[in-house]
Design an enzyme around this catalytic site. Structure first.
Site, mmCIF file in Angstrom:
data_model
loop_
_atom_site.group_PDB
_atom_site.id
_atom_site.type_symbol
_atom_site.label_atom_id
_atom_site.label_comp_id
_atom_site.label_asym_id
_atom_site.label_seq_id
_atom_site.Cartn_x
_atom_site.Cartn_y
_atom_site.Cartn_z
ATOM 1 N N GLU A 180 -5.351 -0.413 -13.277
ATOM 2 C CA GLU A 180 -4.184 -0.102 -14.103
ATOM 3 C C GLU A 180 -3.140 -1.201 -13.991
ATOM 4 O O GLU A 180 -3.003 -1.831 -12.950
ATOM 5 C CB GLU A 180 -3.548 1.222 -13.631
ATOM 6 C CG GLU A 180 -4.351 2.445 -14.013
ATOM 7 C CD GLU A 180 -3.691 3.727 -13.528
ATOM 8 O OE1 GLU A 180 -3.484 4.617 -14.358
ATOM 9 O OE2 GLU A 180 -3.387 3.836 -12.335
ATOM 10 N N CYS A 216 -0.513 3.528 2.730
ATOM 11 C CA CYS A 216 0.856 3.994 2.967
ATOM 12 C C CYS A 216 0.894 5.492 2.632
ATOM 13 O O CYS A 216 0.356 5.910 1.604
ATOM 14 C CB CYS A 216 1.836 3.225 2.085
ATOM 15 S SG CYS A 216 1.855 1.443 2.398
ATOM 16 N N GLY A 218 -3.055 -2.236 -4.824
ATOM 17 C CA GLY A 218 -3.640 -3.220 -3.928
ATOM 18 C C GLY A 218 -2.640 -4.027 -3.129
ATOM 19 O O GLY A 218 -1.439 -4.010 -3.405
ATOM 20 N N SER A 248 4.401 -8.992 -4.016
ATOM 21 C CA SER A 248 4.907 -7.936 -3.143
ATOM 22 C C SER A 248 3.866 -7.616 -2.074
ATOM 23 O O SER A 248 2.704 -7.356 -2.384
ATOM 24 C CB SER A 248 5.189 -6.681 -3.987
ATOM 25 O OG SER A 248 5.678 -5.632 -3.179
ATOM 26 N N SER A 266 7.605 -5.045 1.485
ATOM 27 C CA SER A 266 7.803 -3.592 1.530
ATOM 28 C C SER A 266 8.045 -3.181 2.971
ATOM 29 O O SER A 266 7.117 -3.098 3.762
ATOM 30 C CB SER A 266 6.562 -2.894 0.979
ATOM 31 O OG SER A 266 6.408 -3.210 -0.387
ATOM 32 N N LEU A 267 9.296 -2.948 3.302
ATOM 33 C CA LEU A 267 9.655 -2.679 4.699
ATOM 34 C C LEU A 267 9.659 -1.170 4.976
ATOM 35 O O LEU A 267 9.002 -0.699 5.885
ATOM 36 C CB LEU A 267 11.026 -3.298 4.981
ATOM 37 C CG LEU A 267 11.335 -3.709 6.401
ATOM 38 C CD1 LEU A 267 10.254 -4.606 6.987
ATOM 39 C CD2 LEU A 267 12.683 -4.426 6.446
ATOM 40 N N ASN A 275 8.977 8.264 -5.717
ATOM 41 C CA ASN A 275 8.377 8.920 -6.886
ATOM 42 C C ASN A 275 7.338 9.892 -6.373
ATOM 43 O O ASN A 275 6.373 9.473 -5.739
ATOM 44 C CB ASN A 275 7.691 7.884 -7.783
ATOM 45 C CG ASN A 275 8.694 7.088 -8.576
ATOM 46 O OD1 ASN A 275 9.597 7.655 -9.175
ATOM 47 N ND2 ASN A 275 8.551 5.785 -8.550
HETATM 48 N N1 SAH Z 1 0.802 -3.607 -1.512
HETATM 49 C C1 SAH Z 1 1.996 -4.209 -2.015
HETATM 50 C C2 SAH Z 1 2.251 -4.011 -3.502
HETATM 51 C C3 SAH Z 1 1.953 -2.671 -4.147
HETATM 52 S S1 SAH Z 1 3.083 -1.362 -4.077
HETATM 53 C C4 SAH Z 1 3.190 -3.704 -1.223
HETATM 54 O O1 SAH Z 1 3.025 -2.883 -0.338
HETATM 55 O O2 SAH Z 1 4.278 -4.203 -1.446
HETATM 56 C C5 SAH Z 1 4.609 -1.798 -4.817
HETATM 57 C C6 SAH Z 1 5.765 -1.011 -4.211
HETATM 58 O O3 SAH Z 1 5.746 0.386 -4.591
HETATM 59 C C7 SAH Z 1 5.723 -1.032 -2.683
HETATM 60 O O4 SAH Z 1 6.997 -1.311 -2.175
HETATM 61 C C8 SAH Z 1 5.303 0.394 -2.377
HETATM 62 O O5 SAH Z 1 5.656 0.774 -1.084
HETATM 63 C C9 SAH Z 1 6.024 1.159 -3.447
HETATM 64 N N2 SAH Z 1 5.580 2.552 -3.583
HETATM 65 C C10 SAH Z 1 4.352 3.050 -3.314
HETATM 66 N N3 SAH Z 1 4.314 4.377 -3.539
HETATM 67 C C11 SAH Z 1 5.545 4.736 -3.955
HETATM 68 C C12 SAH Z 1 6.130 5.986 -4.367
HETATM 69 N N4 SAH Z 1 5.428 7.102 -4.383
HETATM 70 N N5 SAH Z 1 7.425 5.977 -4.740
HETATM 71 C C13 SAH Z 1 8.139 4.819 -4.762
HETATM 72 N N6 SAH Z 1 7.639 3.612 -4.410
HETATM 73 C C14 SAH Z 1 6.361 3.583 -3.997
#
Ligand code: SAH
Length: 323
Positions: free
Chosen positions: A84, A108, A147, A177, A200-201, A275
């Site tokens: 997607e 995560c 990913g 990212s 992404s911290l 979200n």
């Molecule tokens: N793997 C990479 C890029 C993909 S995710 C990363 O970790 O940065 C892009 C962003 O969306 C990341 O910061 C991730 O933590 C965030 N994200 C994932 N699930 C989410 C959710 N349910 N609500 C808000 N942000 C989310």
């Protein structure tokens, strides 16, 4: 393929080298989707191309458009995997959010991509998303779909170079990212490309971070060191993404600790209100989000709350899912 690779490809098919440049022009600059549209190529060569090559390895199988124009594409890959990506229009620019892997190996806790990892995407499969989704010549590209880009490093770099040199998208318009793959950050810093880095911290200390991201990752101190190196090498301000989860990482003490951690580093914090994807977490109230933002701002940390787009089509942050 790069222009050079296309030149070699044309020669292999018995055509002069410059046909490769014509192919690059049609595919990357003009964005045509059929060989028949390449009107300055001899008909026989076009027929030969149809038999030996594909322009884009992605086949769109579903398109969902939200009321604000945000569009989510689902594409099938040659081996049946699906991926997607999202087109996000703004008044005078656009952003395309691309995936780098089918699924994700990180897991995560709050992310819908979950732990179902299939494989890395090829450079062609990454660039293919942009070729399908772009409406303008110079879109912003964020590698924030499914990913972990830095775990697919070689294909990521090849895609960055193709997008930059062939498609013509400025490096500064692209943002990679990462969940914090330190070695990958270091290697990316050494490329000499001014690509933006987003990390992404999600937590200001390792204990809390491990609860949200159970994967074995380098400690925050190591991540911060790599970020400093990235800034020194590229002079690009680092973005830190921080998903706000109600009662988990949204307290005053977390904001204070985060501000301390980032002090001095040219950076920007992007707060992402959660979200909903899994029941375990909730989105904080507007006042809790604002409180967190205000604390960072008061301490001199540039901070914004990410504007939500495409929630209704499951295209918002973290909602891309391998079904
Ligand atoms: N793997 C990479 C890029 C993909 S995710 C990363 O970790 O940065 C892009 C962003 O969306 C990341 O910061 C991730 O933590 C965030 N994200 C994932 N699930 C989410 C959710 N349910 N609500 C808000 N942000 C989310």
């Amino acid at each position: 393929m790069t222009t050079q690779e296309l030149e070699a490809f044309a020669e292999k098919l018995g055509e002069p080298k410059y046909r490769g440049r014509q192919l690059a022009m049609w595919i990357y600059r003009k964005g045509v989707i059929t060989f028949d549209a390449m009107t300055d190529l001899p008909k026989a060569f076009r027929e030969q191309l149809k038999e030996t090559a594909v322009i884009n390895p992605l086949q769109v199988i579903d398109v969902k458009v939200a009321s604000d124009g945000t569009t989510k594409y689902l594409s099938q890959l040659p081996d049946g995997e699906a991926v997607e990506f999202v087109f996000i229009p703004h008044s005078d620019w656009e952003t395309i959010c691309v995936s780098t892997q089918a699924g994700c190996p990180i897991g995560c806790k709050f992310c819908a991509s979950g732990l179902s990892f299939s494989r890395n995407l090829t450079a062609g499969e990454i660039v293919g998303q942009v070729l399908i989704a772009r409406h303008r010549e110079n879109p912003n590209i964020v590698f924030m779909g499914m990913g972990e880009p830095l775990l697919n490093f070689d294909n990521l770099v090849k895609a960055l170079r193709l997008l930059n040199r062939e498609v013509g998208i400025g490096a500064r318009r692209m943002t990679v990212s990462t969940v914090g793959i330190v070695q990958g950050i270091r290697k990316l810093a050494q490329l000499g490309m001014q690509v933006n880095l987003a990390v992404s911290l999600h937590a200001p200390n390792d204990e809390l971070r491990r609860k949200l991201i159970p994967a074995k990752l380098p400690p925050i101190a190591e991540v911060m060191k790599a970020c400093w190196e990235y800034f020194q090498a590229t002079k690009r301000r680092i973005t830190f993404e921080y998903v706000l989860l109600k009662g988990v990482n949204d307290k005053v003490e977390h904001a204070v600790e985060l501000a301390r951690l980032l002090k001095g580093l040219p950076c920007h914090v992007n707060l992402i209100p959660y979200n909903p994807t899994v029941d375990e977490f909730e989105r904080p109230s507007e006042s809790a989000i604002e409180r967190f933002r205000q604390i960072l701002a008061d301490k001199g940390i540039p901070v914004t709350v990410r504007q939500e787009r495409g929630t209704e089509i499951q295209g918002a942050c973290g909602q891309l899912r391998r079904q």
